[in-house]
Scaffold this active site. Structure first.
Site, PDB file in Angstrom:
ATOM      1  N   HIS A 212      -3.344  -1.998  -7.936  1.00 13.64           N
ATOM      2  CA  HIS A 212      -3.156  -3.434  -7.654  1.00 13.64           C
ATOM      3  C   HIS A 212      -3.797  -4.272  -8.755  1.00 13.64           C
ATOM      4  O   HIS A 212      -3.188  -5.232  -9.260  1.00 13.64           O
ATOM      5  CB  HIS A 212      -3.760  -3.719  -6.275  1.00 13.64           C
ATOM      6  CG  HIS A 212      -4.419  -5.035  -6.105  1.00 13.64           C
ATOM      7  ND1 HIS A 212      -3.732  -6.226  -6.093  1.00 13.64           N
ATOM      8  CD2 HIS A 212      -5.727  -5.367  -5.903  1.00 13.64           C
ATOM      9  CE1 HIS A 212      -4.580  -7.222  -5.895  1.00 13.64           C
ATOM     10  NE2 HIS A 212      -5.791  -6.733  -5.787  1.00 13.64           N
TER      11      HIS A 212
ATOM     12  N   ASP B   7      -3.597   7.103  -1.806  1.00 16.79           N
ATOM     13  CA  ASP B   7      -4.845   6.717  -2.466  1.00 16.79           C
ATOM     14  C   ASP B   7      -4.516   6.116  -3.826  1.00 16.79           C
ATOM     15  O   ASP B   7      -3.479   6.421  -4.428  1.00 16.79           O
ATOM     16  CB  ASP B   7      -5.755   7.937  -2.628  1.00 16.79           C
ATOM     17  CG  ASP B   7      -7.172   7.554  -3.043  1.00 16.79           C
ATOM     18  OD1 ASP B   7      -7.592   6.438  -2.689  1.00 16.79           O
ATOM     19  OD2 ASP B   7      -7.845   8.352  -3.709  1.00 16.79           O
ATOM     20  N   GLY B   8      -5.413   5.252  -4.313  1.00 14.40           N
ATOM     21  CA  GLY B   8      -5.249   4.649  -5.626  1.00 14.40           C
ATOM     22  C   GLY B   8      -4.619   3.267  -5.608  1.00 14.40           C
ATOM     23  O   GLY B   8      -4.434   2.654  -6.665  1.00 14.40           O
ATOM     24  N   ASN B   9      -4.307   2.735  -4.418  1.00 15.48           N
ATOM     25  CA  ASN B   9      -3.613   1.443  -4.333  1.00 15.48           C
ATOM     26  C   ASN B   9      -4.442   0.289  -4.905  1.00 15.48           C
ATOM     27  O   ASN B   9      -3.904  -0.588  -5.579  1.00 15.48           O
ATOM     28  CB  ASN B   9      -3.264   1.139  -2.878  1.00 15.48           C
ATOM     29  CG  ASN B   9      -2.294   2.144  -2.289  1.00 15.48           C
ATOM     30  OD1 ASN B   9      -1.114   2.140  -2.603  1.00 15.48           O
ATOM     31  ND2 ASN B   9      -2.795   3.019  -1.434  1.00 15.48           N
ATOM     32  N   GLY B  10      -5.756   0.274  -4.617  1.00 19.00           N
ATOM     33  CA  GLY B  10      -6.593  -0.835  -5.057  1.00 19.00           C
ATOM     34  C   GLY B  10      -6.663  -0.948  -6.558  1.00 19.00           C
ATOM     35  O   GLY B  10      -6.526  -2.041  -7.133  1.00 19.00           O
ATOM     36  N   ARG B  11      -6.890   0.180  -7.231  1.00 21.70           N
ATOM     37  CA  ARG B  11      -6.983   0.141  -8.692  1.00 21.70           C
ATOM     38  C   ARG B  11      -5.638  -0.186  -9.331  1.00 21.70           C
ATOM     39  O   ARG B  11      -5.567  -0.918 -10.326  1.00 21.70           O
ATOM     40  CB  ARG B  11      -7.521   1.474  -9.208  1.00 21.70           C
ATOM     41  CG  ARG B  11      -9.042   1.575  -9.143  1.00 21.70           C
ATOM     42  CD  ARG B  11      -9.509   2.992  -8.958  1.00 21.70           C
ATOM     43  NE  ARG B  11      -9.149   3.478  -7.628  1.00 21.70           N
ATOM     44  CZ  ARG B  11      -9.346   4.720  -7.197  1.00 21.70           C
ATOM     45  NH1 ARG B  11      -9.890   5.601  -7.988  1.00 21.70           N
ATOM     46  NH2 ARG B  11      -9.004   5.086  -5.987  1.00 21.70           N
TER      47      ARG B  11
ATOM     48  N   HIS C 152       0.829  -1.210   0.000  1.00 25.23           N
ATOM     49  CA  HIS C 152       0.000   0.000   0.000  1.00 25.23           C
ATOM     50  C   HIS C 152       0.866   1.265   0.000  1.00 25.23           C
ATOM     51  O   HIS C 152       0.816   2.069   0.932  1.00 25.23           O
ATOM     52  CB  HIS C 152      -0.918  -0.014   1.234  1.00 25.23           C
ATOM     53  CG  HIS C 152      -2.373   0.085   0.900  1.00 25.23           C
ATOM     54  ND1 HIS C 152      -3.038  -0.898   0.221  1.00 25.23           N
ATOM     55  CD2 HIS C 152      -3.303   1.053   1.154  1.00 25.23           C
ATOM     56  CE1 HIS C 152      -4.305  -0.564   0.073  1.00 25.23           C
ATOM     57  NE2 HIS C 152      -4.486   0.622   0.622  1.00 25.23           N
TER      58      HIS C 152
END
Length: 514
Positions: free
Chosen positions: A350, A344-348, A340
């Site tokens: 990933h 912000d933006g880590n999930g997308r 992480h």
């Protein structure tokens, strides 16, 4: 400290570190080492013990071996058992090597210079700690693989003449998840999904194929935002879809990561810090009254990010090419999301990394993107369970305090929890998502567009109507089980005759419901 000095290995137990065993048994291998040396590490997903029966039993995340498998109750005995039956657990081994006296290990190796297991342990000690034991280079002994390829996925690697071993670890000391060779993964790899996808694509006309690819790309982009609970404007969805469509064209480096984050976040960065985190981070909620953090996952410490990101980049540019593309994608993508590194933006990002590996390795049919995010969205609870398979095990081991900004500040050494983890559940889950996109999404989307073209042609042959009106007509019929609603008859399609309404409903039923 007394426990570490005495190296006491426990006898048969019914409960091990709050986990019940299927029956009373004696922990061995990594379980015994963790207990005897009091190692602060996540427990392996599969623990081993010696049971009383004369057959191997697997139940409740335990594998009970027979009495004849029992190792000597020594450091060498349990290390040998672990490598022989459990494979390489880098996190446990590193914490163990940091705890034991290197001279003790060197003495064991000197006593048995031909032992393949001890030479593997010797290599792993120096590889993980970056320091050499006071031993001369090995002169005898058949070369052995560091990773048993029958137990875990490995690479061709390189040869270490000092230890007389083949280093086939699928990574570097900075980043090296491991994946066990389960029967499920063996079956998935044997399926050769990339060839199945090409066979499906080969049966689709070029005009339908290009539109199918565009629909699937947009579907994946929209789903990736939906997983995060976001509904951004359509232009942001399209922009991120364009980025996904270009995945795999550029090798990963720091600039590429930062460029991708800017694409994810968009133009409005007033409340978001771009770039690598300079503070702690966590995934979770805050208490309503006190605003204290309630973490479900705690991110890597900001001071550990340079080496962790370097490890991800080295993995992408090196050994990932020697692994099955789906397994490599799981290792890279889930490693990134555990770290992480961004605010912000880590999930997308990933999920983008999944596309990056699959596209770079030519796993996708040319011009086609598998809508992995759509498959994940449909299985969101399974996705969360996979994420928690590691994050929930490391959370109790992370020591932290609350900052004035109601963030978390990690106070112990945690970098190895993100470098080394068992990515087996992640690889199996990702294969299931790929299977679903090939068996369902790709053929169903192509079939839908083929049927829609038939519907459009039949409507145009019956009544002159612009394409936008046919789209609207189709959507009204689909939303109302193939019938015109009273509202549609009175407003948008008031100009239609009763005969036309009946004819259009029959055409829809014949093509989409027949």
């Amino acid at each position: 400290m007394a426990k570490q000095q005495n190296h006491q290995f426990s006898g048969p137990v019914s409960v091990f570190q709050e986990l019940r065993l299927p029956e009373q048994a004696q922990p061995v291998g990594y379980a015994a080492l963790i207990d005897a040396y009091d190692l602060a590490v996540p427990l392996p997903l599969i623990l081993c013990a010696i049971g009383r029966k004369h057959q191997i039993i697997e139940a409740q995340n335990w594998r009970l071996y027979t009495p004849r498998h029992a190792p000597a109750a020594t450091l060498e005995g349990h290390l040998t058992f672990a490598l022989k039956y459990e494979g390489v657990d880098l996190c446990v081994l590193k914490k163990l090597f940091e705890t034991i006296d290197g001279a003790e290990l060197a003495g064991l190796i000197q006593q048995k210079p031909n032992s393949a297991y001890l030479r593997r342990i010797w290599f792993l000690y120096e590889w993980l700690l970056g320091t050499q034991l006071e031993l001369p280079n090995a002169k005898t002994g058949t070369y052995a693989h560091v990773v048993d390829p029958k137990l875990q996925w490995a690479v061709k690697g390189s040869t270490s003449t000092r230890h007389r071993v083949h280093n086939n670890l699928p990574g570097t000391p900075d980043f090296c998840p491991m994946v066990r060779r389960t029967s499920r993964l063996e079956q998935f790899v044997a399926r050769q999904f990339d060839q199945e996808a090409r066979a499906i694509v080969g049966r689709i006309s070029q005009s339908i194929l290009s539109r199918t690819a565009a629909f699937l790309l947009l579907k994946d982009s929209k789903s990736s935002y939906a997983i995060e609970g976001e509904a951004p404007p359509h232009d942001r969805i399209q922009r991120w879809g364009k980025a996904i469509g270009e995945a795999g064209r550029h090798p990963l480096d720091e600039e590429e990561f930062l460029r991708l984050q800017r694409l994810v976040i968009g133009k409005d960065t007033r409340f978001i810090q771009l770039g690598w985190r300079h503070e702690g981070g966590f995934v979770g909620e805050h208490e309503l009254d006190t605003r204290l953090p309630l973490p479900e996952h705690i991110s890597a410490k900001p001071e550990d990010l340079p080496t962790l990101i370097a490890g991800l980049i080295q993995f992408d540019q090196g050994v990932s090419d020697e692994l099955d593309p789906v397994i490599a994608a799981a290792m890279l993508a889930f490693g990134f999301v555990y770290i992480h590194p961004f605010e912000d933006g880590n999930g997308r990002l990933h999920r983008y990394l999944i596309h990056h590996i699959l596209s770079a390795r030519g796993f996708n049919p040319p011009g086609m993107v598998f809508p992995i995010s759509a498959a994940i969205l449909d299985r969101i609870e399974d996705y969360r369970r996979v994420l928690e398979s590691h994050s929930a095990r490391i959370l109790p081991l992370i020591e932290w305090r609350t900052t004035p900004s109601m963030n978390v500040d990690v106070t112990n050494d945690t970098a190895d929890f993100y470098r080394y983890f068992d990515a087996t559940p992640h690889a199996e889950f990702l294969f299931e998502c790929v299977e679903r996109t090939i068996e369902q999404d790709l053929p169903q989307e192509a079939e839908f567009l083929t049927r829609y073209d038939q519907f459009k042609s039949r409507i145009e042959a019956h009544t002159e109507m612009p394409a936008s009106m046919i789209d609207l007509l189709f959507n009204f019929l689909r939303q109302n089980q193939g019938k015109f609603s009273n509202r549609a008859r009175q407003k948008e399609f008031a100009a239609l005759t009763d005969d036309e309404v009946v004819a259009f409903e029959e055409i829809y039923a014949e093509i989409f419901e027949g």
